[in-house]
Each structure stands twice: as C-alpha cells, then as structure tokens.
Design an enzyme around this catalytic site. Sequence first.
Site, PDB file in Angstrom:
ATOM      1  N   SER A  33       0.847  -1.189   0.000  1.00 51.67           N
ATOM      2  CA  SER A  33       0.000   0.000   0.000  1.00 51.67           C
ATOM      3  C   SER A  33       0.884   1.240   0.000  1.00 51.67           C
ATOM      4  O   SER A  33       1.620   1.492   0.959  1.00 51.67           O
ATOM      5  CB  SER A  33      -0.903   0.007   1.231  1.00 51.67           C
ATOM      6  OG  SER A  33      -1.428   1.318   1.392  1.00 51.67           O
ATOM      7  N   HIS A  74      -1.033  -1.260  -4.389  1.00 43.35           N
ATOM      8  CA  HIS A  74      -2.342  -0.970  -3.785  1.00 43.35           C
ATOM      9  C   HIS A  74      -2.426   0.538  -3.525  1.00 43.35           C
ATOM     10  O   HIS A  74      -1.619   1.094  -2.773  1.00 43.35           O
ATOM     11  CB  HIS A  74      -2.488  -1.769  -2.491  1.00 43.35           C
ATOM     12  CG  HIS A  74      -3.812  -1.618  -1.814  1.00 43.35           C
ATOM     13  ND1 HIS A  74      -4.928  -2.360  -2.164  1.00 43.35           N
ATOM     14  CD2 HIS A  74      -4.211  -0.803  -0.802  1.00 43.35           C
ATOM     15  CE1 HIS A  74      -5.942  -2.008  -1.398  1.00 43.35           C
ATOM     16  NE2 HIS A  74      -5.544  -1.059  -0.565  1.00 43.35           N
ATOM     17  N   ASP A 129      -4.652   3.674  -2.189  1.00 44.58           N
ATOM     18  CA  ASP A 129      -5.774   4.012  -1.305  1.00 44.58           C
ATOM     19  C   ASP A 129      -6.262   5.423  -1.567  1.00 44.58           C
ATOM     20  O   ASP A 129      -5.550   6.397  -1.289  1.00 44.58           O
ATOM     21  CB  ASP A 129      -5.318   3.897   0.157  1.00 44.58           C
ATOM     22  CG  ASP A 129      -5.082   2.458   0.556  1.00 44.58           C
ATOM     23  OD1 ASP A 129      -6.041   1.669   0.482  1.00 44.58           O
ATOM     24  OD2 ASP A 129      -3.945   2.117   0.926  1.00 44.58           O
ATOM     25  N   MET A 145      -8.922   8.311  -0.674  1.00 43.38           N
ATOM     26  CA  MET A 145      -9.807   8.723   0.427  1.00 43.38           C
ATOM     27  C   MET A 145     -10.337  10.128   0.183  1.00 43.38           C
ATOM     28  O   MET A 145      -9.587  11.002  -0.250  1.00 43.38           O
ATOM     29  CB  MET A 145      -9.021   8.729   1.745  1.00 43.38           C
ATOM     30  CG  MET A 145      -8.357   7.406   2.049  1.00 43.38           C
ATOM     31  SD  MET A 145      -7.390   7.536   3.555  1.00 43.38           S
ATOM     32  CE  MET A 145      -6.723   5.876   3.636  1.00 43.38           C
ATOM     33  N   HIS A 179      -8.154   1.149  -4.448  1.00 41.59           N
ATOM     34  CA  HIS A 179      -9.139   0.952  -3.383  1.00 41.59           C
ATOM     35  C   HIS A 179      -9.817   2.287  -3.097  1.00 41.59           C
ATOM     36  O   HIS A 179      -9.198   3.182  -2.519  1.00 41.59           O
ATOM     37  CB  HIS A 179      -8.380   0.400  -2.155  1.00 41.59           C
ATOM     38  CG  HIS A 179      -9.204   0.284  -0.912  1.00 41.59           C
ATOM     39  ND1 HIS A 179      -8.627   0.113   0.332  1.00 41.59           N
ATOM     40  CD2 HIS A 179     -10.541   0.311  -0.704  1.00 41.59           C
ATOM     41  CE1 HIS A 179      -9.582   0.035   1.252  1.00 41.59           C
ATOM     42  NE2 HIS A 179     -10.752   0.167   0.648  1.00 41.59           N
ATOM     43  N   MET A 191     -12.054   4.619  -1.198  1.00 38.72           N
ATOM     44  CA  MET A 191     -12.770   4.915   0.052  1.00 38.72           C
ATOM     45  C   MET A 191     -13.442   6.256  -0.135  1.00 38.72           C
ATOM     46  O   MET A 191     -13.101   7.246   0.511  1.00 38.72           O
ATOM     47  CB  MET A 191     -11.774   4.924   1.233  1.00 38.72           C
ATOM     48  CG  MET A 191     -11.349   3.516   1.625  1.00 38.72           C
ATOM     49  SD  MET A 191      -9.811   3.492   2.574  1.00 38.72           S
ATOM     50  CE  MET A 191      -8.623   3.455   1.250  1.00 38.72           C
ATOM     51  N   MET A 200     -11.789  -5.564   4.792  1.00 42.15           N
ATOM     52  CA  MET A 200     -10.983  -4.649   5.606  1.00 42.15           C
ATOM     53  C   MET A 200     -10.723  -5.290   6.965  1.00 42.15           C
ATOM     54  O   MET A 200     -11.657  -5.712   7.645  1.00 42.15           O
ATOM     55  CB  MET A 200     -11.707  -3.316   5.809  1.00 42.15           C
ATOM     56  CG  MET A 200     -11.799  -2.431   4.575  1.00 42.15           C
ATOM     57  SD  MET A 200     -10.228  -2.135   3.754  1.00 42.15           S
ATOM     58  CE  MET A 200      -9.298  -1.291   5.052  1.00 42.15           C
ATOM     59  N   GLY A 230      -9.067   4.272   6.595  1.00 41.09           N
ATOM     60  CA  GLY A 230      -8.749   5.693   6.761  1.00 41.09           C
ATOM     61  C   GLY A 230      -7.283   5.948   7.047  1.00 41.09           C
ATOM     62  O   GLY A 230      -6.762   6.985   6.672  1.00 41.09           O
ATOM     63  N   PHE A 231      -6.635   4.996   7.693  1.00 42.19           N
ATOM     64  CA  PHE A 231      -5.249   5.232   8.091  1.00 42.19           C
ATOM     65  C   PHE A 231      -4.432   3.949   7.986  1.00 42.19           C
ATOM     66  O   PHE A 231      -4.949   2.867   8.251  1.00 42.19           O
ATOM     67  CB  PHE A 231      -5.189   5.745   9.545  1.00 42.19           C
ATOM     68  CG  PHE A 231      -5.981   7.008   9.741  1.00 42.19           C
ATOM     69  CD1 PHE A 231      -5.392   8.251   9.480  1.00 42.19           C
ATOM     70  CD2 PHE A 231      -7.312   6.962  10.128  1.00 42.19           C
ATOM     71  CE1 PHE A 231      -6.134   9.421   9.631  1.00 42.19           C
ATOM     72  CE2 PHE A 231      -8.058   8.128  10.273  1.00 42.19           C
ATOM     73  CZ  PHE A 231      -7.466   9.360  10.027  1.00 42.19           C
ATOM     74  N   GLY A 232      -3.158   4.109   7.641  1.00 39.53           N
ATOM     75  CA  GLY A 232      -2.229   2.991   7.687  1.00 39.53           C
ATOM     76  C   GLY A 232      -1.741   2.788   9.119  1.00 39.53           C
ATOM     77  O   GLY A 232      -2.008   3.611  10.001  1.00 39.53           O
ATOM     78  N   GLY A 233      -1.059   1.680   9.338  1.00 42.13           N
ATOM     79  CA  GLY A 233      -0.381   1.466  10.611  1.00 42.13           C
ATOM     80  C   GLY A 233      -1.254   1.071  11.785  1.00 42.13           C
ATOM     81  O   GLY A 233      -0.824   1.165  12.936  1.00 42.13           O
ATOM     82  N   ASP A 274      -6.889  -6.369   3.842  1.00 41.67           N
ATOM     83  CA  ASP A 274      -6.209  -5.068   3.894  1.00 41.67           C
ATOM     84  C   ASP A 274      -6.276  -4.468   5.291  1.00 41.67           C
ATOM     85  O   ASP A 274      -7.361  -4.185   5.798  1.00 41.67           O
ATOM     86  CB  ASP A 274      -6.905  -4.137   2.882  1.00 41.67           C
ATOM     87  CG  ASP A 274      -6.296  -2.757   2.794  1.00 41.67           C
ATOM     88  OD1 ASP A 274      -5.214  -2.524   3.375  1.00 41.67           O
ATOM     89  OD2 ASP A 274      -6.911  -1.898   2.123  1.00 41.67           O
ATOM     90  N   GLY A 307       1.088  -2.088   4.172  1.00 40.57           N
ATOM     91  CA  GLY A 307       1.670  -0.748   4.104  1.00 40.57           C
ATOM     92  C   GLY A 307       2.850  -0.634   5.037  1.00 40.57           C
ATOM     93  O   GLY A 307       4.021  -0.710   4.648  1.00 40.57           O
TER      94      GLY A 307
HETATM   95  C1  DX5 Z   1      -6.468   1.735   5.206  1.00 41.97           C
HETATM   96  C2  DX5 Z   1      -5.958   1.354   3.847  1.00 41.97           C
HETATM   97  C3  DX5 Z   1      -4.892   0.317   3.872  1.00 41.97           C
HETATM   98  C4  DX5 Z   1      -3.654   0.738   4.612  1.00 41.97           C
HETATM   99  C5  DX5 Z   1      -2.864  -0.484   4.956  1.00 41.97           C
HETATM  100  O1  DX5 Z   1      -7.562   2.558   5.060  1.00 41.97           O
HETATM  101  O2  DX5 Z   1      -7.010   0.833   3.055  1.00 41.97           O
HETATM  102  O3  DX5 Z   1      -4.566  -0.101   2.554  1.00 41.97           O
HETATM  103  O4  DX5 Z   1      -2.852   1.622   3.882  1.00 41.97           O
HETATM  104  O5  DX5 Z   1      -1.782  -0.098   5.738  1.00 41.97           O
HETATM  105  P1  DX5 Z   1      -1.210  -1.010   6.909  1.00 41.97           P
HETATM  106  O6  DX5 Z   1      -0.718  -2.267   6.261  1.00 41.97           O
HETATM  107  O7  DX5 Z   1      -0.133  -0.172   7.471  1.00 41.97           O
HETATM  108  O8  DX5 Z   1      -2.346  -1.287   7.875  1.00 41.97           O
HETATM  109 ZN    ZN Z   2      -6.511  -0.175   1.096  1.00 44.22          ZN
END
Ligand code: DX5
Ligand code: ZN
Length: 217
Positions: free
Chosen positions: A8, A33, A35, A37, A66, A68, A137, A142-145, A175, A197
């Site tokens: 991602s 991938h 994302d 938003m 993807h 969102m 999901m 909304g957020f990575g990590g 994801d 990600g």
């Molecule tokens: C979250 C995204 C994911 C995210 C994954 O809204 O759809 O794709 O970037 O990141 P990690 O692997 O860090 O959870």
């Molecule tokens: Zn995603």
Amino acid sequence: MAHLVAPSLLSANFLNLEKDILMLNQSEADWFHLDIMDGLFVPNISFGFPVIEKIRKATSKVLDVHLMIVDPERYLERFKKAGADIISIHMEACKNPPEALKTIRNLGAKAGIVINPGTPVSVLSEVIGEADMVLLMSVHPGFGGQSFIADTMEKIAALKHMIQSQHLNILVEVDGGIDFQNAPSLVNSGVDILVAGNTIFASSDPVRAIHQLKSIC
Ligand code: DX5
Ligand code: ZN
C-alpha cells in the site's frame, strides 16, 4: 494460486515516490495498492488522479485502486483512465453496488467489492456474482499502521464458504494491519492477496520484507 503481495503506497515516501516505485518494481511485489480517500467516507484525504497517472507511467505492475469515497460511480471512468487495472468500491459507500461493479467491468477493469470490519459477509451475497474480487478490511479504513482486527479470520472463513458453495471464481484480498505474525494464518486460510503498508515501508529493508511476505507457504 500462490498468494500475491500488494504494498500500500499510503505508507510510501511521497517526497520521493519515484524511489519507492523503483524499489517496488525491482521487488517481488505483485500489485501496487492505491488508497483513495475523500474525507467523507473516511476521516482522511489521501491522493488522487495526478498521482495515479504518474504512478501508471512509472510501473507496469497491476494498479489495485481501493476507493474509500462516497458515491464512487461518479469517478469510475476517471480512475480507469488514470490507469487503474482493478477498481474496488465499498459496499457501504455505494447506492447500487451491482450496477457500479458492472460499470467497472464494462470499462475494462477488474471489479472489487469491499466491506468494512463492521459489515457482515452475508451482505455480499447480492453482489458477489458481479465481482472479480472481494476485499475484506481488517482495520477501520482511513489510516495505515493500525492493528489487525482478529474477527477478520471468521469473516474470511465465511467468505471462502460462500465462494466455494456458489462455485465462484473470485479473489479474496485482505487489507489492514497485516504483519509477519498474522500473514501465515491469512495465507493458510486461503487469502489470495495480502495488502501491506507499514510492514513493508517501515521496514529497514522493504525488498526483504516483501520477499518474506511472498515466501509464506
Ligand atoms: C487503510 C488502507 C490500507 C492501509 C494499509 O484505510 O485501506 O490499505 O494503507 O496499511 P497497513 O498495512 O499499514 O495497515
Ligand atoms: Zn486499502
């Protein structure tokens, strides 16, 4: 099919995106991938068409987009034109998901349907016949990590059961929060695509992290 790994780019370095793209091109990563938003469907805003167009020029790997965003129907054609190979829409964000999936296929892209952690797999029964891929999901989007939500494992089992009982040919992508601890059980439960990600981009050696995720069997 051996599982695929889709980094991602939300966790990439946007100050030097080219460097990360070249790294991914040379790695065992299968898909990119992306994302998208809109600040409405999720409480965050990421990036849009100009960035996707540039990424499209810099890689020949599959762009897995993807969305969102609310009412994704408004923009499907533009995402295809920007270079998307796969376009995934959220069940929760769309007024007529089967129709939107048909539109994606008619545009010449693969169609994905996504559900949030709180949405049951059963809602997919009305749309799954129109989809090439289901994305579950495993974090709130909304957020990575974020940390992987453990209940996802039961949803994967329910989804695999739905796919097998209807003899469908459809990919399963997961994801959010995927790491070296939970990835083996995801692969063993039949997940086709692992999105990651943070596990890749926060690693001191992303190419090796991708290799490790690919090597799970
Ligand atoms: C979250 C995204 C994911 C995210 C994954 O809204 O759809 O794709 O970037 O990141 P990690 O692997 O860090 O959870
Ligand atoms: Zn995603």
